[in-house]
Design an enzyme around this catalytic site. Structure first.
Site, PDB file in Angstrom:
ATOM      1  CB  SER A 137      -0.858  -0.029   1.267  1.00  0.00           C
ATOM      2  OG  SER A 137      -1.425   1.237   1.505  1.00  0.00           O
ATOM      3  CE1 TYR A 162      -4.097  -2.568   5.569  1.00  0.00           C
ATOM      4  CE2 TYR A 162      -3.487  -0.239   5.541  1.00  0.00           C
ATOM      5  CZ  TYR A 162      -3.800  -1.403   4.870  1.00  0.00           C
ATOM      6  OH  TYR A 162      -3.812  -1.388   3.502  1.00  0.00           O
ATOM      7  CE  LYS A 166      -1.768  -4.354   3.257  1.00  0.00           C
ATOM      8  NZ  LYS A 166      -2.045  -5.653   2.629  1.00  0.00           N
TER       9      LYS A 166
HETATM   10  C1  UD1 Z   1      -6.865   4.440   3.880  1.00  0.00           C
HETATM   11  C2  UD1 Z   1      -5.805   4.096   4.875  1.00  0.00           C
HETATM   12  C3  UD1 Z   1      -4.668   3.453   4.149  1.00  0.00           C
HETATM   13  C4  UD1 Z   1      -5.161   2.204   3.451  1.00  0.00           C
HETATM   14  C5  UD1 Z   1      -6.331   2.534   2.547  1.00  0.00           C
HETATM   15  C6  UD1 Z   1      -6.960   1.244   2.082  1.00  0.00           C
HETATM   16  C7  UD1 Z   1      -6.065   5.769   6.638  1.00  0.00           C
HETATM   17  C8  UD1 Z   1      -5.417   6.855   7.401  1.00  0.00           C
HETATM   18  N1  UD1 Z   1      -5.393   5.296   5.607  1.00  0.00           N
HETATM   19  O1  UD1 Z   1      -6.332   5.339   2.923  1.00  0.00           O
HETATM   20  O2  UD1 Z   1      -3.668   3.128   5.070  1.00  0.00           O
HETATM   21  O3  UD1 Z   1      -4.135   1.628   2.700  1.00  0.00           O
HETATM   22  O4  UD1 Z   1      -7.325   3.263   3.248  1.00  0.00           O
HETATM   23  O5  UD1 Z   1      -8.000   1.489   1.218  1.00  0.00           O
HETATM   24  O6  UD1 Z   1      -7.144   5.350   6.956  1.00  0.00           O
HETATM   25  N2  UD1 Z   1     -12.416  10.838   3.864  1.00  0.00           N
HETATM   26  C9  UD1 Z   1     -13.465  11.661   4.200  1.00  0.00           C
HETATM   27  N3  UD1 Z   1     -14.607  11.084   4.695  1.00  0.00           N
HETATM   28  C10 UD1 Z   1     -14.737   9.731   4.858  1.00  0.00           C
HETATM   29  C11 UD1 Z   1     -13.655   8.909   4.527  1.00  0.00           C
HETATM   30  C12 UD1 Z   1     -12.503   9.489   4.034  1.00  0.00           C
HETATM   31  O7  UD1 Z   1     -13.387  12.889   4.063  1.00  0.00           O
HETATM   32  O8  UD1 Z   1     -15.806   9.277   5.311  1.00  0.00           O
HETATM   33  C13 UD1 Z   1     -11.207  11.436   3.257  1.00  0.00           C
HETATM   34  C14 UD1 Z   1      -9.916  11.156   3.985  1.00  0.00           C
HETATM   35  O9  UD1 Z   1      -9.645  12.115   4.950  1.00  0.00           O
HETATM   36  C15 UD1 Z   1      -8.921  11.160   2.816  1.00  0.00           C
HETATM   37  C16 UD1 Z   1      -9.727  10.654   1.625  1.00  0.00           C
HETATM   38  O10 UD1 Z   1     -11.083  10.861   1.970  1.00  0.00           O
HETATM   39  O11 UD1 Z   1      -8.512  12.483   2.535  1.00  0.00           O
HETATM   40  C17 UD1 Z   1      -9.518   9.178   1.331  1.00  0.00           C
HETATM   41  O12 UD1 Z   1      -9.748   8.416   2.513  1.00  0.00           O
HETATM   42  P1  UD1 Z   1      -9.850   6.828   2.496  1.00  0.00           P
HETATM   43  O13 UD1 Z   1     -10.741   6.393   1.421  1.00  0.00           O
HETATM   44  O14 UD1 Z   1     -10.147   6.363   3.880  1.00  0.00           O
HETATM   45  O15 UD1 Z   1      -8.385   6.367   2.059  1.00  0.00           O
HETATM   46  P2  UD1 Z   1      -6.962   6.746   2.715  1.00  0.00           P
HETATM   47  O16 UD1 Z   1      -7.096   7.412   3.999  1.00  0.00           O
HETATM   48  O17 UD1 Z   1      -6.174   7.431   1.665  1.00  0.00           O
END
Ligand code: UD1
Length: 351
Positions: A137, A162, A166
């Protein structure tokens, strides 16, 4: 040296093959002529995905697929699989993947993710199968100093168990290739996989409240949740929300097939980023999904989520030059396919 030859003579073990990325990869492999054995304990997947795979690939290809329900940490079960099938390579997806849960249950995460990998490579070497692709990842890059991220960018300390699993499994597998030059290891660092099979038959089906942005947005669109929670709009990005490199799951699946082809006749340890090279903000995603589903999706801005980075996106030059692979789909298609899946399967694989 790798024994992977032509697809039609190659049997590939896919651990976690019933999961989101695994199932899409299995479809690609079957369509390319591989024989596939899935080992999955269904702890975070639904057996119904197997029927969907069959529907997509058709009867002839489906005959080349075997499903074994087992925990990858169960060496006895794995040994039986290796005894029965002439497995030439393994794609290892199986693992726990919820960041928040990993903070609550670190022992379970270390034990499951690292334990199952150790069991797997032990059984592999006992059967002289030394080719493995590992689902890593972009999380291993932590909070980047520079963008885009290349495979040479430094690994940074993980912010949760997690991420550490990785991080550590990458190093474990790298160590194997140093100790025994016959091992053939490919570490694929995924950016943010989203989207679904264009048929609408397969997609992401998280249990409980989705942690990741896209499944959450899709559930708002289908009416299962009230509104999207945007985690922070005070980041140093054009619109203040987090920026990620979202990649269509079909592109990601093709990336695995390309890596498998590339591994033939090689050995050592190689790392590839799988992303698109483009960054998209949370608000841009909400807008793109609103267009895909034909209605404005409500959202509220909330504080930042602990452990989130401001922005990351990949430099995918290495995968393009070495694997001959590059992502084909853009955000509009990712949202279209995700909506197609969610709207036809509002409760995922459950009726
Ligand atoms: C997350 C994990 C990452 C993992 C990946 C797997 C974290 C900190 N990181 O990545 O380690 O490999 O998932 O798929 O969790 N967001 C919102 N609202 C939400 C959900 C997310 O605003 O309800 C935002 C987050 O702040 C981020 C973006 O959307 O800026 C993407 O989030 P997400 O889909 O959870 O992925 P990652 O955080 O990049």
């Amino acid at each position: 040296m790798s024994e992977i030859a032509e697809a039609s003579h190659t049997c590939v073990l896919v651990t976690g093959g019933c999961g989101f990325i695994g199932s899409h990869t299995v479809v690609c492999l079957l369509q390319r002529g591989y024989e596939v054995v899935i080992v999955d304990d269904l702890s975070n997947a639904n057996e119904k995905v197997l029927d969907r795979i069959d529907q997509i690939v058709g009867e002839d290809a489906a005959e080349r697929l075997t499903f074994v329900r087992a925990d990858v940490a169960n060496k006895q079960a794995l040994t039986a699989v290796f005894d029965e099938f002439d497995i030439k390579a393994v794609i290892h997806f199986a693992g726990f993947k919820a960041v928040g849960e990993s903070v609550e249950k670190p022992i379970e995460y270390y034990s499951n993710n690292i334990g199952n990998t150790l069991a797997l490579v032990d059984v592999m070497r006992n059967h002289d199968c030394k080719s493995i692709i590992f689902s890593s990842s972009a999380t291993v890059y932590g909070d980047p100093d520079e963008l885009p991220l290349t495979e040479e960018s430094p690994k940074k300390p993980a912010t949760n168990p997690y991420g550490w699993t990785k991080w550590m499994i990458e190093e474990m597998l790298r160590s194997l290739t140093i100790a025994d030059p016959e091992w053939n290891v490919v570490l694929l660092r995924y950016f943010n996989p989203i989207g679904a099979h264009p048929s609408g038959l397969m997609g992401e089906d998280p249990k409980g409240i989705p942690n990741n942005l896209l499944p959450y947005v899709a559930q708002v669109a289908v009416g299962r949740r009230d509104c999207v929670h945007v985690f922070g709009n005070d980041y140093d990005t054009p619109d203040g929300t987090g920026v990620r490199d979202y990649i269509h799951v079909m592109d990601l699946a093709e990336g695995h097939a390309a890596a498998l082809d590339w591994m033939a006749g090689r050995s050592g340890c190689e790392v590839f980023n799988l992303g698109t090279g483009n960054g998209t903000s949370v608000l841009e995603i909400i807008k793109a999904f609103s267009e895909a589903c034909g209605k404005d999706l409500p959202y509220v801005v909330e504080p930042r989520r602990a452990g989130d980075v401001t922005a990351n996106w990949a430099d995918c030059t290495k995968a393009r030059l070495e694997l001959g692979w590059e992502a084909k789909y853009g955000i509009a298609e990712m949202c279209r396919d995700s909506w197609n899946w969610q709207s036809h399967n509002p409760n995922g694989y459950e009726e």
